[in-house]
Structures are given as structure tokens and as C-alpha cells.
Write an enzyme that holds these catalytic residues in place. Structure first.
Site, short mmCIF file in Angstrom:
data_model
loop_
_atom_site.label_atom_id
_atom_site.label_comp_id
_atom_site.label_asym_id
_atom_site.label_seq_id
_atom_site.Cartn_x
_atom_site.Cartn_y
_atom_site.Cartn_z
N ASP A 7 0.86 -1.18 0.00
CA ASP A 7 0.00 0.00 0.00
C ASP A 7 0.90 1.23 0.00
OD1 ASP A 7 -1.97 -1.86 0.22
OD2 ASP A 7 -2.61 -1.30 2.24
N ASP A 129 -14.97 -4.10 -0.39
CA ASP A 129 -14.51 -3.97 1.00
C ASP A 129 -15.73 -3.90 1.91
OD1 ASP A 129 -11.95 -3.78 -0.12
OD2 ASP A 129 -12.17 -1.61 -0.35
#
Length: 243
Positions: A7, A129
Site C-alpha cells: 500500500d 470492501d
């Protein structure tokens, strides 16, 4: 297979805790060295996330991601702030092998369906998500915005348009190192047997890898465990092959 995850925020490798941008841990690790480590270990794919782009598409780290995609010799699936066909074409031209779509799945359904048909099921991954209450609620914009959609309904919406790869993150597990939500993935793999699910969130041990594979997961996204050296990439790959 095992898919290491990096990330990126402000050109640095970071991890959020349960999707909270205020709980951001910065790692003093070089992106290019980490990707080379993955390549040498025999990793087939890496998951690269532009966290700035995920939160606000206007802030995409395009030039930095472009430099990564141009230099590294490993397959990368990239996500974060990808909202248009131009974004998709650009990232493919830079060298991305898969495109991960998140918020667009909710906000631009018509185009996402067209992109699945145009580019094919192997090149497009839908990232969904969720936070689980009495249902699997879907969040977007870097996990900052709750939608009115539940996971199963979205999967059914896209089934007839060639959907194959689904990256599902249990936000409550992400960055916690407290184990994966095995029951979630077991349920999804049983209910949608034709889909290839990528699990994400909470992997903390090799046992998690074995349990996820045993319950039907096709690919496992692993981030924090690698960054904090809970086990090595080679150990994870060997575990997957034996499992």
C-alpha cells in the site's frame, strides 16, 4: 496463490489499521527492493494499492506508480482511484497486468460492466470492501464511505458480465494481524463457486494460509505479515503449495 500487497501513500509503503487513514504506519522499506524480493522469491503477482488515489481520485500517485510499473519485472495488479477507461488504458500501457476496481463498482455500474466485457475476466478484479453487522455492508472511497449495498447483491449484479476475480476485504481484520475471517470466505466460496476470491485482511500465520486454501480461496493477499516478518514470502509460498 500468494499475492504480496504494498500500500503506497506519499511514495512510501504504509499499512492502515482497519482502514483508518489516521492510524497509518509508515515502513522504512524501499518499494523497488520489496518488489525485487518478491520477484526473486517466485511471486507471480503483487497487489499495488494507491491509498491516496483510493481516498480521492484527484490525488492519484500516477507518476510514481508509472515508474514502478515501468521498472519492475513482476506481474502487478494495481488499484486505487481508477475511475475511467483512460485510467485503465494508462495503467495497462505502463505495464499493469490486472486492474482493480473498487468505488467504480458502486458509482459507475454501467461502465464497469462494459469494462468487464471489453477487457475480459482475467484482467479486471472487483475489490469489495466490507464491514459485517447483520449483513455484509460495502464501503468505498478508501473505506471511508458506507454504501447501501451488500456484498452478495453486487456479486449477482456482475455475474452475467464475465466477473471472475473478486478481492474481498473484511475491513475489521485489515492490518490487525489477528487472523483471517475464515467463515466469511468459506461462505462466499460455497455460494459463488464459479468466482475466484482473493482474501484480504488479518493473515497472521501460516495456519491462516492453510485454512483459507482449505476453504476454497484462490488467492491470498498478504501485506502486514510480510512487512513485519511474521513469516517469509518463501515460507508462505511453500505453505500454499503443500496445503
Amino acid at each position: 496463490m500468494i499475492i504480496p500487497s504494498l500500500d503506497i501513500f506519499n511514495k512510501k509503503i504504509v499499512r492502515l489499521f482497519q482502514g483508518n487513514y489516521k492510524k497509518k504506519k509508515i515502513y522504512k522499506k524501499d518499494v523497488f527492493k520489496e518488489l525485487e524480493k518478491c520477484r526473486l522469491a517466485g511471486v507471480k503477482y503483487v497487489h499495488l494499492v494507491d491509498l491516496e488515489g483510493a481516498k480521492n481520485p484527484k490525488n492519484k500517485q500516477v507518476e510514481f506508480l508509472k515508474s514502478i510499473l515501468n521498472k519492475v519485472k513482476i506481474n502487478i495488479q494495481v488499484g486505487g482511484g481508477i475511475r475511467s477507461e483512460k485510467d485503465i488504458e494508462d495503467y495497462f500501457s505502463y505495464g499493469a497486468k490486472r486492474i482493480v476496481l473498487g468505488s467504480s463498482v458502486i458509482e459507475d455500474e454501467k461502465n464497469v460492466k462494459n469494462w468487464l466485457l471489453k477487457y475480459g475476466s482475467e484482467l479486471i478484479v472487483l475489490a469489495l470492501d466490507i464491514k459485517i453487522s447483520d449483513k455484509k455492508e460495502v464501503f468505498i472511497n478508501g473505506w471511508t464511505k458506507k454504501t447501501d449495498f451488500v456484498l452478495e447483491d453486487l456479486l449477482k449484479k456482475y455475474e452475467d458480465f464475465g466477473l471472475k476475480h473478486v478481492l474481498c476485504t473484511d475491513i475489521s481484520k485489515d492490518g490487525t494481524l489477528k487472523g483471517s475471517n475464515i467463515n466469511l470466505y468459506k461462505e462466499l466460496c460455497l455460494s459463488f463457486k464459479h468466482l475466484c476470491f482473493q482474501s484480504s485482511g488479518g493473515v497472521s500465520s501460516l495456519i491462516d494460509i492453510l485454512n483459507l486454501k482449505k476453504n476454497g480461496i484462490s488467492e491470498i493477499i498478504i501485506g502486514k505479515s510480510f512487512l513485519e516478518e511474521k513469516f517469509s514470502i518463501l515460507e508462505a509460498i511453500k505453505c500454499w503449495r503443500k496445503g
